[in-house]
Write a protein that holds these residues in place. Structure first.
Motif, mmCIF file in Angstrom:
data_model
loop_
_atom_site.group_PDB
_atom_site.id
_atom_site.type_symbol
_atom_site.label_atom_id
_atom_site.label_comp_id
_atom_site.label_asym_id
_atom_site.label_seq_id
_atom_site.Cartn_x
_atom_site.Cartn_y
_atom_site.Cartn_z
ATOM 1 N N ALA A 7 -154.403 19.204 29.788
ATOM 2 C CA ALA A 7 -154.924 19.300 31.139
ATOM 3 C C ALA A 7 -154.119 18.454 32.123
ATOM 4 C CB ALA A 7 -156.384 18.877 31.171
ATOM 5 N N VAL A 8 -153.508 17.378 31.670
ATOM 6 C CA VAL A 8 -152.762 16.510 32.574
ATOM 7 C C VAL A 8 -151.257 16.721 32.500
ATOM 8 C CG1 VAL A 8 -154.518 14.722 32.636
ATOM 9 C CG2 VAL A 8 -152.713 14.617 30.928
ATOM 10 N N ALA A 9 -150.778 17.478 31.562
ATOM 11 C CA ALA A 9 -149.348 17.726 31.426
ATOM 12 C C ALA A 9 -148.900 18.724 32.495
ATOM 13 C CB ALA A 9 -149.038 18.275 30.037
ATOM 14 N N PRO A 10 -147.699 18.532 33.060
ATOM 15 C CA PRO A 10 -147.210 19.481 34.057
ATOM 16 C C PRO A 10 -146.957 20.845 33.411
ATOM 17 C CG PRO A 10 -145.510 17.887 33.521
ATOM 18 C CD PRO A 10 -146.759 17.452 32.825
ATOM 19 N N ALA A 11 -147.140 21.866 34.199
ATOM 20 C CA ALA A 11 -146.920 23.229 33.709
ATOM 21 C C ALA A 11 -145.438 23.430 33.422
ATOM 22 C CB ALA A 11 -147.398 24.230 34.739
ATOM 23 N N PRO A 12 -145.111 24.228 32.429
ATOM 24 C CA PRO A 12 -143.695 24.502 32.139
ATOM 25 C C PRO A 12 -143.023 25.141 33.354
ATOM 26 C CG PRO A 12 -145.111 25.402 30.421
ATOM 27 C CD PRO A 12 -145.996 24.902 31.507
ATOM 28 N N GLY A 13 -141.805 24.722 33.617
ATOM 29 C CA GLY A 13 -141.045 25.275 34.728
ATOM 30 C C GLY A 13 -141.200 24.504 36.026
ATOM 31 N N ILE A 14 -142.104 23.511 36.060
ATOM 32 C CA ILE A 14 -142.261 22.704 37.263
ATOM 33 C C ILE A 14 -141.534 21.377 37.032
ATOM 34 C CG2 ILE A 14 -143.882 21.473 38.733
ATOM 35 C CD1 ILE A 14 -145.925 23.610 38.134
ATOM 36 N N ALA A 15 -140.531 21.121 37.845
ATOM 37 C CA ALA A 15 -139.753 19.888 37.710
ATOM 38 C C ALA A 15 -140.420 18.780 38.517
ATOM 39 C CB ALA A 15 -138.330 20.115 38.206
ATOM 40 N N LEU A 16 -140.489 17.614 37.924
ATOM 41 C CA LEU A 16 -141.027 16.466 38.628
ATOM 42 C C LEU A 16 -139.973 15.929 39.592
ATOM 43 C CD1 LEU A 16 -142.784 14.643 35.674
ATOM 44 C CD2 LEU A 16 -143.807 16.136 37.378
ATOM 45 N N GLN A 17 -140.378 15.640 40.816
ATOM 46 C CA GLN A 17 -139.463 15.150 41.831
ATOM 47 C C GLN A 17 -139.531 13.626 41.900
ATOM 48 O OE1 GLN A 17 -137.414 17.154 43.563
ATOM 49 N NE2 GLN A 17 -138.207 18.860 42.371
ATOM 50 N N PRO A 18 -138.383 12.969 42.034
ATOM 51 C CA PRO A 18 -138.405 11.509 42.185
ATOM 52 C C PRO A 18 -138.937 11.127 43.568
ATOM 53 C CG PRO A 18 -136.171 12.327 42.394
ATOM 54 C CD PRO A 18 -137.029 13.493 41.992
ATOM 55 N N LEU A 19 -139.510 9.937 43.654
ATOM 56 C CA LEU A 19 -139.999 9.453 44.940
ATOM 57 C C LEU A 19 -138.822 8.994 45.793
ATOM 58 C CD1 LEU A 19 -143.070 7.320 43.873
ATOM 59 C CD2 LEU A 19 -143.103 9.474 45.098
ATOM 60 N N PRO A 20 -138.789 9.386 47.050
ATOM 61 C CA PRO A 20 -137.703 8.915 47.921
ATOM 62 C C PRO A 20 -137.855 7.417 48.214
ATOM 63 C CG PRO A 20 -138.945 10.712 48.967
ATOM 64 C CD PRO A 20 -139.625 10.364 47.696
ATOM 65 N N LEU A 21 -136.731 6.759 48.445
ATOM 66 C CA LEU A 21 -136.722 5.332 48.713
ATOM 67 C C LEU A 21 -137.530 4.996 49.955
ATOM 68 C CD1 LEU A 21 -135.692 2.556 47.925
ATOM 69 C CD2 LEU A 21 -133.652 2.999 49.294
ATOM 70 N N LYS A 22 -137.510 5.868 50.966
ATOM 71 C CA LYS A 22 -138.253 5.585 52.198
ATOM 72 C C LYS A 22 -139.763 5.547 51.959
ATOM 73 C CE LYS A 22 -138.660 10.320 53.746
ATOM 74 N NZ LYS A 22 -138.583 11.237 54.840
ATOM 75 N N ASP A 23 -140.251 6.169 50.891
ATOM 76 C CA ASP A 23 -141.675 6.104 50.553
ATOM 77 C C ASP A 23 -142.016 4.849 49.754
ATOM 78 O OD1 ASP A 23 -142.046 8.500 51.822
ATOM 79 O OD2 ASP A 23 -142.084 9.695 49.977
ATOM 80 N N ILE A 24 -141.073 4.345 49.003
ATOM 81 C CA ILE A 24 -141.308 3.184 48.149
ATOM 82 C C ILE A 24 -141.058 1.875 48.891
ATOM 83 C CG2 ILE A 24 -140.524 1.991 46.064
ATOM 84 C CD1 ILE A 24 -139.807 4.696 44.919
ATOM 85 N N LEU A 25 -140.103 1.846 49.812
ATOM 86 C CA LEU A 25 -139.666 0.622 50.461
ATOM 87 C C LEU A 25 -140.785 -0.158 51.152
ATOM 88 C CD1 LEU A 25 -137.207 -1.138 50.925
ATOM 89 C CD2 LEU A 25 -136.779 0.144 53.014
ATOM 90 N N PRO A 26 -141.663 0.463 51.958
ATOM 91 C CA PRO A 26 -142.721 -0.346 52.587
ATOM 92 C C PRO A 26 -143.641 -1.021 51.576
ATOM 93 C CG PRO A 26 -142.599 1.818 53.611
ATOM 94 C CD PRO A 26 -141.687 1.830 52.424
ATOM 95 N N TRP A 27 -143.960 -0.343 50.481
ATOM 96 C CA TRP A 27 -144.824 -0.930 49.464
ATOM 97 C C TRP A 27 -144.099 -2.030 48.708
ATOM 98 C CZ3 TRP A 27 -149.739 -0.281 49.874
ATOM 99 C CH2 TRP A 27 -150.221 0.855 50.502
#
Length: 73
Positions: A7-27
């Motif tokens: 139930a929590v595993a991503p569906a086959p064929g869907i690639a996980l995207q990395p988080l952009p630096l601009k989203d991580i930097l403020p945190w």
């Protein structure tokens, strides 16, 4: 296969995207400032650079000071 894992595993064929630096930097900056504030209160407060009068902060972080190797007495 366990149904809860499926139930929590991503569906086959869907690639996980990395988080952009601009989203991580403020945190990351916020976490760094909190860490510096914590180090200040554990290491320097109630000493030569005291901002808060009294001994309450020192007594609250007293064991942490010794654990981290800050001199206190």
């Amino acid at each position: 296969m366990n149904s809860t894992l499926a139930a929590v595993a991503p569906a086959p064929g869907i690639a996980l995207q990395p988080l952009p630096l601009k989203d991580i930097l403020p945190w990351a900056v916020f976490a760094g400032l909190l860490a510096l504030l914590a180090i200040y209160f554990v290491g320097a407060e109630q000493g030569a650079f005291s901002l808060i009068s009294g001994r309450y902060v020192h007594e609250f972080v007293h064991d942490g000071r010794h654990l981290l190797g800050f001199p206190c007495h």
